[in-house]
Motif scaffolding. Structure first.
Motif, short mmCIF file in Angstrom:
data_model
loop_
_atom_site.label_atom_id
_atom_site.label_comp_id
_atom_site.label_asym_id
_atom_site.label_seq_id
_atom_site.Cartn_x
_atom_site.Cartn_y
_atom_site.Cartn_z
N ILE A 78 0.86 -1.19 0.00
CA ILE A 78 0.00 0.00 0.00
C ILE A 78 0.89 1.24 0.00
N GLY A 79 0.54 2.24 -0.78
CA GLY A 79 1.26 3.51 -0.72
C GLY A 79 2.48 3.55 -1.62
N PRO A 80 3.54 4.27 -1.20
CA PRO A 80 4.72 4.49 -2.05
C PRO A 80 5.39 3.18 -2.46
N SER A 81 6.04 3.20 -3.62
CA SER A 81 6.72 2.01 -4.13
C SER A 81 8.18 1.96 -3.70
N SER A 82 8.65 2.98 -3.00
CA SER A 82 10.03 2.99 -2.54
C SER A 82 10.18 3.89 -1.32
#
Length: 205
Positions: A78-82
């Motif tokens: 969930i949310g940012p990929s990094s």
């Protein structure tokens, strides 16, 4: 089948040199307690001198590490990929002379900008006319208007930036803080795409 584990990577974190970045440091994690307890202590990366001051923890690497330790785990991202990891090295004490020089330079620059703006819009002429309209008397230096105007200009700038030294008047961020936040967010986004050293190391292996 085991219940899914939900993971939300943080936008950015700050760590010390040679720190061990664990999953609980780089992300929020929730799910069945018996599943997430060992995962929280999972070491994603150990900071080395080669990493310099920025490390990028990629979501794919996180999933890969989790599945390596718990192959049957269902991971939901969930949310940012990094997550951008900023390595904080030992900071030097600020130099009072340097701070004073920068403060004086900014003060002079701001004063020059305000004076040039007032000259461009003929502020003195406007204030003279206002003084004539209000009092019926002409004055070369209408202090009755200039002094309150100058005080109000200073108070207005303090209220606009929502700061008086370390004191904040309310919880609303100042325009400067918003600009710094946007700059940091753009910088983290650029670094996450262009400077993923951890991912490059995995590709080179």
């Amino acid at each position: 089948m085991a219940a899914p584990v939900y993971i939300r990577l943080k936008q950015s974190i700050y760590v010390n040199p040679e720190a061990e970045i664990r999953l609980k440091d780089a992300a929020g994690i929730t799910g069945a307690e018996q599943q997430i307890s060992p995962l929280k202590e999972l070491i994603l990366h150990k900071v080395t001198p080669e990493d310099q001051n920025i490390v990028v923890i990629d979501a794919f690497m996180v999933v890969e590490q989790i599945l390596h330790h718990q192959p049957d785990t269902e991971v939901q991202l969930i949310g940012p990929s990094s997550c951008v990891v900023h390595v904080e090295k030992h900071k030097k004490e600020p130099n009072p002379l340097l701070i004073s020089a920068i403060w004086i330079l900014l003060f002079i620059g701001a004063a020059m900008a305000i004076m040039n703006f007032h000259f461009d819009v003929s502020m003195q002429s406007v204030q003279q006319k206002l003084h004539l309209m209000l009092t019926g008397r002409e004055a070369e230096y209408p202090l009755l208007i200039q002094i309150p105007y100058s005080i109000g200009l200073g108070i207005g700038m303090i209220l606009f930036f929502n700061h008086w030294f370390q004191k904040r008047f309310n919880e609303e961020p100042s325009p400067m803080e918003v600009e710094i936040f946007n700059y940091q967010e753009d910088l983290d986004h650029y670094v996450a795409i262009k400077e993923n050293k951890v991912e490059k190391k995995d590709v080179d292996r």
